[in-house]
Design an enzyme around this catalytic site. Sequence first.
Site, PDB file in Angstrom:
ATOM      1  N   ARG A 171       1.852  12.853  -5.961  1.00 29.48           N
ATOM      2  CA  ARG A 171       0.892  11.757  -6.019  1.00 29.48           C
ATOM      3  C   ARG A 171      -0.468  12.248  -6.528  1.00 29.48           C
ATOM      4  O   ARG A 171      -0.548  13.284  -7.166  1.00 29.48           O
ATOM      5  CB  ARG A 171       0.819  11.098  -4.635  1.00 29.48           C
ATOM      6  CG  ARG A 171       2.192  10.552  -4.194  1.00 29.48           C
ATOM      7  CD  ARG A 171       2.154   9.907  -2.828  1.00 29.48           C
ATOM      8  NE  ARG A 171       1.280   8.738  -2.833  1.00 29.48           N
ATOM      9  CZ  ARG A 171       0.843   8.139  -1.712  1.00 29.48           C
ATOM     10  NH1 ARG A 171       1.218   8.608  -0.529  1.00 29.48           N
ATOM     11  NH2 ARG A 171       0.050   7.092  -1.789  1.00 29.48           N
ATOM     12  N   ASN A 204       1.663  13.373  11.657  1.00 26.28           N
ATOM     13  CA  ASN A 204       1.392  12.810  10.339  1.00 26.28           C
ATOM     14  C   ASN A 204      -0.080  12.406  10.360  1.00 26.28           C
ATOM     15  O   ASN A 204      -0.432  11.337  10.861  1.00 26.28           O
ATOM     16  CB  ASN A 204       2.281  11.596  10.047  1.00 26.28           C
ATOM     17  CG  ASN A 204       2.042  11.081   8.629  1.00 26.28           C
ATOM     18  OD1 ASN A 204       1.065  11.455   7.976  1.00 26.28           O
ATOM     19  ND2 ASN A 204       2.925  10.214   8.155  1.00 26.28           N
ATOM     20  N   GLU A 264       3.783  19.439  10.369  1.00 26.94           N
ATOM     21  CA  GLU A 264       3.049  18.387   9.643  1.00 26.94           C
ATOM     22  C   GLU A 264       4.082  17.587   8.856  1.00 26.94           C
ATOM     23  O   GLU A 264       4.941  18.181   8.200  1.00 26.94           O
ATOM     24  CB  GLU A 264       2.056  19.080   8.687  1.00 26.94           C
ATOM     25  CG  GLU A 264       1.333  18.146   7.743  1.00 26.94           C
ATOM     26  CD  GLU A 264       0.441  18.932   6.761  1.00 26.94           C
ATOM     27  OE1 GLU A 264       0.264  20.173   6.919  1.00 26.94           O
ATOM     28  OE2 GLU A 264      -0.069  18.299   5.820  1.00 26.94           O
ATOM     29  N   ARG A 298       2.733  -1.865   4.650  1.00 21.46           N
ATOM     30  CA  ARG A 298       1.754  -1.263   3.747  1.00 21.46           C
ATOM     31  C   ARG A 298       2.476  -0.512   2.618  1.00 21.46           C
ATOM     32  O   ARG A 298       3.271   0.388   2.888  1.00 21.46           O
ATOM     33  CB  ARG A 298       0.933  -0.292   4.581  1.00 21.46           C
ATOM     34  CG  ARG A 298       0.154   0.728   3.847  1.00 21.46           C
ATOM     35  CD  ARG A 298      -0.173   1.873   4.812  1.00 21.46           C
ATOM     36  NE  ARG A 298      -1.036   2.820   4.166  1.00 21.46           N
ATOM     37  CZ  ARG A 298      -1.068   4.121   4.439  1.00 21.46           C
ATOM     38  NH1 ARG A 298      -0.279   4.622   5.377  1.00 21.46           N
ATOM     39  NH2 ARG A 298      -1.877   4.910   3.802  1.00 21.46           N
ATOM     40  N   PRO A 318      -4.422   7.371  10.593  1.00 19.30           N
ATOM     41  CA  PRO A 318      -4.870   6.043  10.201  1.00 19.30           C
ATOM     42  C   PRO A 318      -3.920   5.304   9.259  1.00 19.30           C
ATOM     43  O   PRO A 318      -3.282   5.926   8.402  1.00 19.30           O
ATOM     44  CB  PRO A 318      -6.205   6.315   9.492  1.00 19.30           C
ATOM     45  CG  PRO A 318      -6.173   7.751   9.120  1.00 19.30           C
ATOM     46  CD  PRO A 318      -5.353   8.421  10.189  1.00 19.30           C
ATOM     47  N   ASN A 319      -3.851   4.020   9.481  1.00 25.15           N
ATOM     48  CA  ASN A 319      -3.088   3.065   8.661  1.00 25.15           C
ATOM     49  C   ASN A 319      -1.577   3.109   8.906  1.00 25.15           C
ATOM     50  O   ASN A 319      -0.849   2.266   8.397  1.00 25.15           O
ATOM     51  CB  ASN A 319      -3.376   3.241   7.156  1.00 25.15           C
ATOM     52  CG  ASN A 319      -4.850   3.076   6.845  1.00 25.15           C
ATOM     53  OD1 ASN A 319      -5.417   2.046   7.161  1.00 25.15           O
ATOM     54  ND2 ASN A 319      -5.489   4.094   6.282  1.00 25.15           N
ATOM     55  N   TYR A 355       6.076   3.850   1.165  1.00 27.70           N
ATOM     56  CA  TYR A 355       6.362   4.276   2.543  1.00 27.70           C
ATOM     57  C   TYR A 355       7.609   3.627   3.151  1.00 27.70           C
ATOM     58  O   TYR A 355       7.975   3.958   4.271  1.00 27.70           O
ATOM     59  CB  TYR A 355       5.140   3.989   3.429  1.00 27.70           C
ATOM     60  CG  TYR A 355       3.897   4.719   2.964  1.00 27.70           C
ATOM     61  CD1 TYR A 355       3.850   6.114   2.990  1.00 27.70           C
ATOM     62  CD2 TYR A 355       2.786   4.036   2.488  1.00 27.70           C
ATOM     63  CE1 TYR A 355       2.720   6.800   2.558  1.00 27.70           C
ATOM     64  CE2 TYR A 355       1.650   4.708   2.055  1.00 27.70           C
ATOM     65  CZ  TYR A 355       1.622   6.086   2.096  1.00 27.70           C
ATOM     66  OH  TYR A 355       0.510   6.768   1.672  1.00 27.70           O
ATOM     67  N   HIS A 365       4.763  14.197   6.165  1.00 24.74           N
ATOM     68  CA  HIS A 365       4.324  13.100   5.306  1.00 24.74           C
ATOM     69  C   HIS A 365       5.553  12.346   4.841  1.00 24.74           C
ATOM     70  O   HIS A 365       6.531  12.977   4.400  1.00 24.74           O
ATOM     71  CB  HIS A 365       3.547  13.633   4.099  1.00 24.74           C
ATOM     72  CG  HIS A 365       2.336  14.400   4.517  1.00 24.74           C
ATOM     73  ND1 HIS A 365       1.216  13.784   5.008  1.00 24.74           N
ATOM     74  CD2 HIS A 365       2.113  15.732   4.596  1.00 24.74           C
ATOM     75  CE1 HIS A 365       0.335  14.707   5.351  1.00 24.74           C
ATOM     76  NE2 HIS A 365       0.855  15.899   5.117  1.00 24.74           N
ATOM     77  N   ALA A 391      -4.392  10.004   5.998  1.00 23.67           N
ATOM     78  CA  ALA A 391      -5.496  10.377   5.099  1.00 23.67           C
ATOM     79  C   ALA A 391      -6.365  11.506   5.657  1.00 23.67           C
ATOM     80  O   ALA A 391      -6.999  12.241   4.886  1.00 23.67           O
ATOM     81  CB  ALA A 391      -6.353   9.152   4.800  1.00 23.67           C
TER      82      ALA A 391
HETATM   83  C1  DQA Z   1       0.881  10.125   4.203  1.00 23.10           C
HETATM   84  C2  DQA Z   1       0.295  10.626   2.881  1.00 23.10           C
HETATM   85  C3  DQA Z   1      -1.216  10.558   2.899  1.00 23.10           C
HETATM   86  O1  DQA Z   1      -1.749  11.031   1.662  1.00 23.10           O
HETATM   87  C4  DQA Z   1      -1.687   9.120   3.082  1.00 23.10           C
HETATM   88  O2  DQA Z   1      -3.090   9.069   3.187  1.00 23.10           O
HETATM   89  C5  DQA Z   1      -1.024   8.453   4.236  1.00 23.10           C
HETATM   90  C6  DQA Z   1       0.368   8.738   4.549  1.00 23.10           C
HETATM   91  C7  DQA Z   1       2.416  10.070   4.171  1.00 23.10           C
HETATM   92  O3  DQA Z   1       2.999   9.937   5.254  1.00 23.10           O
HETATM   93  O4  DQA Z   1       3.034  10.120   3.109  1.00 23.10           O
HETATM   94  O5  DQA Z   1      -1.634   7.602   4.878  1.00 23.10           O
HETATM   95  O6  DQA Z   1       0.504  11.034   5.220  1.00 23.10           O
END
Ligand code: DQA
Length: 150
Positions: free
Chosen positions: A102, A69, A93, A13, A5-6, A18, A95, A72
């Site tokens: 964080r 990825n 995985e 964003r 998501p997002n 990011y 990020h 959240a």
């Molecule tokens: C994320 C880190 C997550 O905590 C966050 O909710 C994201 C992006 C990252 O790519 O750094 O949406 O996965």
Amino acid sequence: MLNGPNLNLLGKRQPHIYGYETLADVERDCRKLAEQLKLELRFHQSNREYELIDWIHEARETAGGIVINPAAFTHTSVALLDALNAFEPPIIEIHISNVHQREQFRHHSYVSLRATGVIAGCGTQGYQLALQRVAHLIDEGERTPKGAKK
Ligand code: DQA
């Protein structure tokens, strides 16, 4: 390659966290690399948990590895973990940000309980690093006789 998501808003964003590259930029760079690595790449993003789960189920029949990825859902989703536990090949995985630097709630990942490897804090370059790792593990798997210890 699955994105949670997002991540459709990548580039717009919270760019201080990011960066300014969009998900389309990431996909373009990964497709170039996949071609060099002789991998067929499927690239998806969804804001819906069930859709990611359905793609993982589909990957059971079609994929030699998953780069994910989970965004959240990393920190919340037992359902995603269960789906990944039903997938045997390598899972990386990734990020974009260094989640360990964080908020406390980002320090725990359900997905890490299953992931073969984790990349965090390498920006969007992390996707390419993950793809290289998957390619390496697929090669290695093909060279290792079945039943042999890795
Ligand atoms: C994320 C880190 C997550 O905590 C966050 O909710 C994201 C992006 C990252 O790519 O750094 O949406 O996965």
